[in-house]
Design a protein around this motif. Sequence first.
Motif, short mmCIF file in Angstrom:
data_model
loop_
_atom_site.label_atom_id
_atom_site.label_comp_id
_atom_site.label_asym_id
_atom_site.label_seq_id
_atom_site.Cartn_x
_atom_site.Cartn_y
_atom_site.Cartn_z
N SER A 292 -3.34 -3.20 -1.86
CA SER A 292 -2.58 -4.01 -2.82
C SER A 292 -2.55 -5.47 -2.39
CB SER A 292 -1.15 -3.47 -2.96
OG SER A 292 -0.61 -3.80 -4.22
N GLY A 293 -3.47 -5.85 -1.49
CA GLY A 293 -3.69 -7.25 -1.18
C GLY A 293 -4.64 -7.84 -2.20
N HIS A 294 -4.70 -9.14 -2.31
CA HIS A 294 -5.38 -9.75 -3.46
C HIS A 294 -6.88 -9.44 -3.51
CE1 HIS A 294 -6.03 -12.48 -6.80
NE2 HIS A 294 -7.11 -12.89 -6.16
N PHE A 295 -7.60 -9.62 -2.41
CA PHE A 295 -9.05 -9.43 -2.44
C PHE A 295 -9.42 -8.04 -1.92
CE2 PHE A 295 -8.95 -14.18 -2.07
CZ PHE A 295 -9.53 -14.43 -3.31
N ASP A 296 -10.61 -7.58 -2.32
CA ASP A 296 -11.06 -6.24 -1.95
C ASP A 296 -11.77 -6.24 -0.60
OD1 ASP A 296 -13.19 -7.75 -2.91
OD2 ASP A 296 -14.24 -6.03 -3.74
N VAL A 297 -11.13 -6.86 0.39
CA VAL A 297 -11.74 -6.96 1.72
C VAL A 297 -10.93 -6.22 2.79
CG1 VAL A 297 -12.80 -9.19 1.20
CG2 VAL A 297 -10.52 -9.14 2.24
N GLU A 298 -9.77 -5.72 2.43
CA GLU A 298 -8.88 -5.16 3.44
C GLU A 298 -9.31 -3.76 3.89
OE1 GLU A 298 -4.76 -5.89 3.16
OE2 GLU A 298 -4.97 -7.60 1.81
N ILE A 299 -10.01 -3.04 3.01
CA ILE A 299 -10.59 -1.75 3.34
C ILE A 299 -12.10 -1.93 3.50
CG2 ILE A 299 -10.92 0.63 2.57
CD1 ILE A 299 -8.44 0.21 0.75
N ASP A 300 -12.64 -1.48 4.61
CA ASP A 300 -14.08 -1.64 4.87
C ASP A 300 -14.85 -0.56 4.12
OD1 ASP A 300 -16.57 -2.25 5.78
OD2 ASP A 300 -16.16 -1.83 7.90
N VAL A 301 -14.93 -0.73 2.80
CA VAL A 301 -15.58 0.25 1.94
C VAL A 301 -17.08 0.31 2.22
CG1 VAL A 301 -16.08 0.90 -0.45
CG2 VAL A 301 -13.82 0.00 0.15
N ARG A 335 -9.84 -2.39 -4.58
CA ARG A 335 -9.23 -3.57 -5.23
C ARG A 335 -7.74 -3.31 -5.45
NH1 ARG A 335 -13.15 -7.11 -6.73
NH2 ARG A 335 -15.27 -6.30 -7.01
N LEU A 336 -7.07 -4.30 -6.01
CA LEU A 336 -5.63 -4.21 -6.26
C LEU A 336 -5.29 -2.94 -7.06
CD1 LEU A 336 -4.92 -7.90 -7.21
CD2 LEU A 336 -3.62 -6.65 -5.50
N VAL A 337 -4.69 -1.97 -6.40
CA VAL A 337 -4.44 -0.70 -7.06
C VAL A 337 -3.37 -0.83 -8.14
CG1 VAL A 337 -2.67 0.12 -5.43
CG2 VAL A 337 -4.14 1.77 -6.63
N ASN A 338 -2.44 -1.77 -7.96
CA ASN A 338 -1.36 -1.89 -8.94
C ASN A 338 -1.83 -2.48 -10.27
OD1 ASN A 338 -1.78 -4.38 -7.70
ND2 ASN A 338 0.36 -4.99 -7.78
N LEU A 339 -2.87 -3.28 -10.23
CA LEU A 339 -3.40 -3.88 -11.46
C LEU A 339 -4.63 -3.15 -11.98
CD1 LEU A 339 -2.67 -7.50 -10.45
CD2 LEU A 339 -2.27 -6.67 -12.77
N SER A 340 -5.33 -2.44 -11.10
CA SER A 340 -6.52 -1.70 -11.52
C SER A 340 -6.16 -0.37 -12.15
CB SER A 340 -7.43 -1.47 -10.31
OG SER A 340 -7.85 -2.69 -9.73
N ALA A 341 -5.27 0.37 -11.50
CA ALA A 341 -4.91 1.71 -11.97
C ALA A 341 -3.61 1.73 -12.76
CB ALA A 341 -4.82 2.67 -10.78
N ALA A 342 -2.87 0.62 -12.75
CA ALA A 342 -1.61 0.54 -13.51
C ALA A 342 -1.57 -0.80 -14.24
CB ALA A 342 -0.41 0.73 -12.58
N GLU A 343 -0.38 -1.30 -14.53
CA GLU A 343 -0.25 -2.50 -15.36
C GLU A 343 0.27 -3.71 -14.60
OE1 GLU A 343 1.57 -1.83 -19.30
OE2 GLU A 343 1.53 0.29 -18.82
N GLY A 344 0.31 -3.63 -13.26
CA GLY A 344 0.81 -4.75 -12.49
C GLY A 344 2.33 -4.78 -12.47
#
Length: 416
Positions: A292-301, A335-344
Amino acid sequence: MFDVKDLSLADKGKQRIEWASQSMPVLGLIREEFSKTKPFTGITIGACLHVTTETANLMITLKEGGANVVLCASNPLSTQDDVAASLVTHYNIPTFAIKGEDNNTYYKHISAVLDCKPNITMDDGADLVSSIHSKRKDLAQNILGSTEETTTGVIRLKSMEREGVLLFPVVAVNDADTKHLFDNRYGTGQSTIDGIIRATNRMIAGNVFVVAGYGWCGKGLALRARGMGASVIVCEVDPIKALEAVMDGYRVMPMSEAAKIGDFFCTVTGDINVIRLEHFEVMKEGAIVANSGHFDVEIDVKSLEEMAIQKRNIRDYVCEYTLKNTKVYVLAQGRLVNLSAAEGHPSAVMDMSFANQALSAKFIVDNKGILNKKVYKIPADIDNRIAALKLKAMGVTYDSLTQEQIKYLKSWSFGT
């Protein structure tokens, strides 16, 4: 001039925008003021924000203030396509945003906003500002200033200021008390849990929930996870924040230890590779990992994909990775799970955040030619005004100082 998924979604989007506006009374009052004073007449505002119902109400407010407004998404997965369609159809606001857009389209949309030669930019992650500084420096001479919505963006901008490369003033909206104390804590806490539950339909209660980072977002997330019945572990690198988490009643340990016992993991740090290969290798069967951090870099996917024997999308926003000894699940591509999978965030908390955005833009216009090329905190009078308006809208009254008390607080001679 627009690029959205489907204009036929516009009517649905308009209804949802109107629903959100009912929980945004502070921004509504500012809109009424702007519609009369027109502070942005002749000003073009380019915004790179999450295209949600709440953002739509901010864009409408700025347009009511006389601005030419252009909008693109600040995250490829956060766009609400019906909202984007409504902004184009009902409000005549050029919008460039499609949920799930690829990386090339994302930056093409940023370029489309910059092609409109904005006088003020609004960022959530500093992508407009960084694009100007790296590719479009010619635009800087016409820019009065910028506003920044999120912690990650403020970090980037303060780094630019320290290095002496910032080309125009920036107001750090995120640093306003009426933003980070509420949006980051209560908004992120609720919306992140919402996103995880919508994506997985899994029970939070009775499970171990690992929160990486104990800033305001992490505090809110830990609070909500505990409220849902989880046993919460906090991972931190800052000894003060780690101590605070202990005092707040959470277990604190390194990620290397938490990885072995966590059922849910969520990163909220603003840093890179917080959950890495060595953590995935020791996770329990079925561990769920989100960001839930802004950029998709926090998890080493990337490393996870290289290590995985098999990968498949098992649900919307849920990717299953089969490893040598276990299976782990990553939500929303990291990516931001709160905005991707929900409505923010809920509209009621974004009311304050976007009131800060609106008044910060006016602050930039009012101080044209006065502000230096640095990152500014929002003036205290703006912060206090927003808090007072929010309390009034909630029907809450509070005390004021007497003249005797004011005199006492200003004096050194009263003693004990």
